[in-house]
Design an enzyme around this catalytic site. Structure first.
Site, PDB file in Angstrom:
ATOM      1  N   VAL A 128      14.856  -2.324 -79.768  1.00 31.06           N
ATOM      2  CA  VAL A 128      13.589  -2.506 -80.492  1.00 31.06           C
ATOM      3  C   VAL A 128      12.379  -1.913 -79.772  1.00 31.06           C
ATOM      4  CG1 VAL A 128      14.345  -4.584 -81.722  1.00 31.06           C
ATOM      5  CG2 VAL A 128      13.165  -4.818 -79.512  1.00 31.06           C
TER       6      VAL A 128
ATOM      7  N   TYR B  94       6.187 -12.307 -69.019  1.00 30.74           N
ATOM      8  CA  TYR B  94       6.664 -12.983 -70.235  1.00 30.74           C
ATOM      9  C   TYR B  94       5.509 -13.692 -70.955  1.00 30.74           C
ATOM     10  CZ  TYR B  94       9.733 -15.987 -73.111  1.00 30.74           C
ATOM     11  OH  TYR B  94      10.376 -16.636 -74.151  1.00 30.74           O
TER      12      TYR B  94
ATOM     13  N   LYS C  69       3.951 -12.923 -74.683  1.00 28.45           N
ATOM     14  CA  LYS C  69       3.917 -13.916 -75.767  1.00 28.45           C
ATOM     15  C   LYS C  69       2.477 -14.216 -76.191  1.00 28.45           C
ATOM     16  CE  LYS C  69       8.433 -14.532 -76.065  1.00 28.45           C
ATOM     17  NZ  LYS C  69       9.208 -14.007 -77.211  1.00 28.45           N
TER      18      LYS C  69
HETATM   19  P1  NAD Z   1      18.972 -14.632 -75.943  1.00 29.98           P
HETATM   20  O1  NAD Z   1      18.994 -13.954 -74.638  1.00 29.98           O
HETATM   21  O2  NAD Z   1      20.236 -15.225 -76.469  1.00 29.98           O
HETATM   22  O3  NAD Z   1      18.413 -13.662 -77.100  1.00 29.98           O
HETATM   23  C1  NAD Z   1      17.618 -12.547 -76.868  1.00 29.98           C
HETATM   24  C2  NAD Z   1      18.225 -11.420 -77.680  1.00 29.98           C
HETATM   25  O4  NAD Z   1      17.383 -10.264 -77.590  1.00 29.98           O
HETATM   26  C3  NAD Z   1      19.611 -11.016 -77.143  1.00 29.98           C
HETATM   27  O5  NAD Z   1      20.534 -10.979 -78.215  1.00 29.98           O
HETATM   28  C4  NAD Z   1      19.366  -9.630 -76.581  1.00 29.98           C
HETATM   29  O6  NAD Z   1      20.484  -8.766 -76.683  1.00 29.98           O
HETATM   30  C5  NAD Z   1      18.230  -9.143 -77.477  1.00 29.98           C
HETATM   31  N1  NAD Z   1      17.517  -8.017 -76.894  1.00 29.98           N
HETATM   32  C6  NAD Z   1      17.064  -7.893 -75.623  1.00 29.98           C
HETATM   33  N2  NAD Z   1      16.507  -6.675 -75.462  1.00 29.98           N
HETATM   34  C7  NAD Z   1      16.603  -6.035 -76.661  1.00 29.98           C
HETATM   35  C8  NAD Z   1      16.217  -4.755 -77.121  1.00 29.98           C
HETATM   36  N3  NAD Z   1      15.598  -3.875 -76.310  1.00 29.98           N
HETATM   37  N4  NAD Z   1      16.489  -4.421 -78.410  1.00 29.98           N
HETATM   38  C9  NAD Z   1      17.119  -5.295 -79.238  1.00 29.98           C
HETATM   39  N5  NAD Z   1      17.496  -6.521 -78.846  1.00 29.98           N
HETATM   40  C10 NAD Z   1      17.250  -6.873 -77.571  1.00 29.98           C
HETATM   41  O7  NAD Z   1      17.841 -15.746 -75.846  1.00 29.98           O
HETATM   42  P2  NAD Z   1      17.100 -16.582 -76.997  1.00 29.98           P
HETATM   43  O8  NAD Z   1      16.655 -17.818 -76.360  1.00 29.98           O
HETATM   44  O9  NAD Z   1      17.919 -16.657 -78.218  1.00 29.98           O
HETATM   45  O10 NAD Z   1      15.803 -15.697 -77.253  1.00 29.98           O
HETATM   46  C11 NAD Z   1      15.389 -15.273 -78.536  1.00 29.98           C
HETATM   47  C12 NAD Z   1      13.866 -15.229 -78.590  1.00 29.98           C
HETATM   48  O11 NAD Z   1      13.375 -16.562 -78.494  1.00 29.98           O
HETATM   49  C13 NAD Z   1      13.205 -14.447 -77.464  1.00 29.98           C
HETATM   50  O12 NAD Z   1      12.121 -13.713 -77.976  1.00 29.98           O
HETATM   51  C14 NAD Z   1      12.712 -15.539 -76.524  1.00 29.98           C
HETATM   52  O13 NAD Z   1      11.609 -15.119 -75.775  1.00 29.98           O
HETATM   53  C15 NAD Z   1      12.353 -16.607 -77.525  1.00 29.98           C
HETATM   54  N6  NAD Z   1      12.268 -17.947 -76.945  1.00 29.98           N
HETATM   55  C16 NAD Z   1      13.358 -18.597 -76.470  1.00 29.98           C
HETATM   56  C17 NAD Z   1      13.227 -19.867 -75.941  1.00 29.98           C
HETATM   57  C18 NAD Z   1      14.380 -20.664 -75.408  1.00 29.98           C
HETATM   58  O14 NAD Z   1      14.153 -21.750 -74.878  1.00 29.98           O
HETATM   59  N7  NAD Z   1      15.610 -20.218 -75.529  1.00 29.98           N
HETATM   60  C19 NAD Z   1      11.976 -20.459 -75.892  1.00 29.98           C
HETATM   61  C20 NAD Z   1      10.870 -19.774 -76.368  1.00 29.98           C
HETATM   62  C21 NAD Z   1      11.029 -18.513 -76.904  1.00 29.98           C
END
Ligand code: NAD
Length: 266
Positions: free
Chosen positions: A65, A164, A168
């Site tokens: 992305v 990060y 955000k």
């Molecule tokens: P995760 O690591 O399972 O998911 C992140 C996904 O992004 C992965 O599938 C990864 O392959 C993909 N990704 C990374 N770089 C990429 C790129 N260049 N192009 C396309 N895809 C790419 O973790 P998650 O917790 O499911 O995170 C999903 C979103 O939620 C993120 O934006 C994260 O910042 C946000 N988030 C998560 C939490 C939490 O507690 N898990 C809290 C707040 C926000």
């Protein structure tokens, strides 16, 4: 009728964690889903198969992305497969954590490129496509809707994670500014701010009982979040049930953003 029947949704970073659950949730609500992945082809394909077995429609598409051309290719693949695009869930994200004095420029840039610039590239492409699709063929009241996966760290500062949190924080104003700009086109733009959700990105924060106990002190509601908690919010925001909702961030955090340390400080 299913809330998202006739819709096509692109979910970025959907081969794991929150994105995977969102793809399942949107498909369960009747949307055809485009499962974007960066490298985990097997997981993306098996999710597409699972959705197909349940009677849904899904394809897996590889794209980074943070790369302009790859984002264009992702949207082309979605339009080729399903004819139109109605929902973007811009979910991809990474962490590259370090105290600021030790943070390399590479790790700063990687996080900004994926977590912020990636959101811009996907949202820009979505706006272009939403505007060009015929009004008569819309499955919803809006011309399209964008959901940015933000974080409680669009609000809460986070020492040791300046890249990060800065990304955000940028997503917050990207969402609000874009929502203001494209509302006259009947395009809705919102964000979801998850708190602590049990996924691979934060595994060290919940995998041991000690780590989990420390984490739970930050969560008034007393449990870690599950990806499905976020998925249900995404289904609602994507649907006409949320037709008058734009430019807002929906916190799905068990109260993490409520300054829990003040609870016992009266
Ligand atoms: P995760 O690591 O399972 O998911 C992140 C996904 O992004 C992965 O599938 C990864 O392959 C993909 N990704 C990374 N770089 C990429 C790129 N260049 N192009 C396309 N895809 C790419 O973790 P998650 O917790 O499911 O995170 C999903 C979103 O939620 C993120 O934006 C994260 O910042 C946000 N988030 C998560 C939490 C939490 O507690 N898990 C809290 C707040 C926000």
């Amino acid at each position: 009728m299913s809330a998202l029947a006739g819709h096509t949704a692109i979910i970025t970073g959907a081969s794991s964690g929150i994105g995977l659950a969102v793809a399942e949730g949107l498909a369960g609500a009747g949307a055809a889903v485009v499962i974007n992945y960066r490298s985990d082809e097997d997981s993306a394909n098996s999710l597409a198969e699972r959705i197909g077995e349940r009677g849904g429609r899904a394809i897996a598409v590889q794209a980074d992305v943070s790369q302009e051309q790859e984002v264009g290719r992702l949207f082309d693949a979605a339009a080729d497969a399903f004819g139109r695009i109605d929902v973007l869930v811009s979910n991809s994200g990474v962490q590259k954590d370090a105290p600021v004095a030790d943070l390399s420029l590479d790790d700063w840039n990687t996080v900004i490129d994926i977590n912020l610039t990636g959101q811009f590239l996907c949202a820009r492409e979505a706006v272009r496509r939403f505007r060009s699709q015929p009004e008569s063929a819309r499955p919803s009241r809006s011309a399209g809707t964008i959901i940015a996966m933000s974080s409680v760290h669009e609000l809460i500062p986070w020492a040791g994670h300046v890249n990060y949190a800065a990304a955000k924080g940028g997503v917050r104003m990207l969402t609000r500014t874009l929502a203001q700009e494209v509302a006259p086109d009947r395009i809705r733009v919102n964000a979801i701010a998850p708190g602590a959700i049990r996924t691979p990105i934060n595994q060290e924060a919940w995998e041991t009982p000690e780590a989990l106990e420390k984490l739970l002190r930050l969560i008034p509601y007393g449990r870690i979040g599950e990806p499905e908690d976020v998925a249900r919010a995404a289904v609602w925001l994507a649907s006409d049930e949320a037709d008058y909702v734009t430019g807002t961030t929906l916190f799905v955090d068990g109260g993490m953003s409520l300054y829990p340390e003040f609870r016992d400080n009266g």
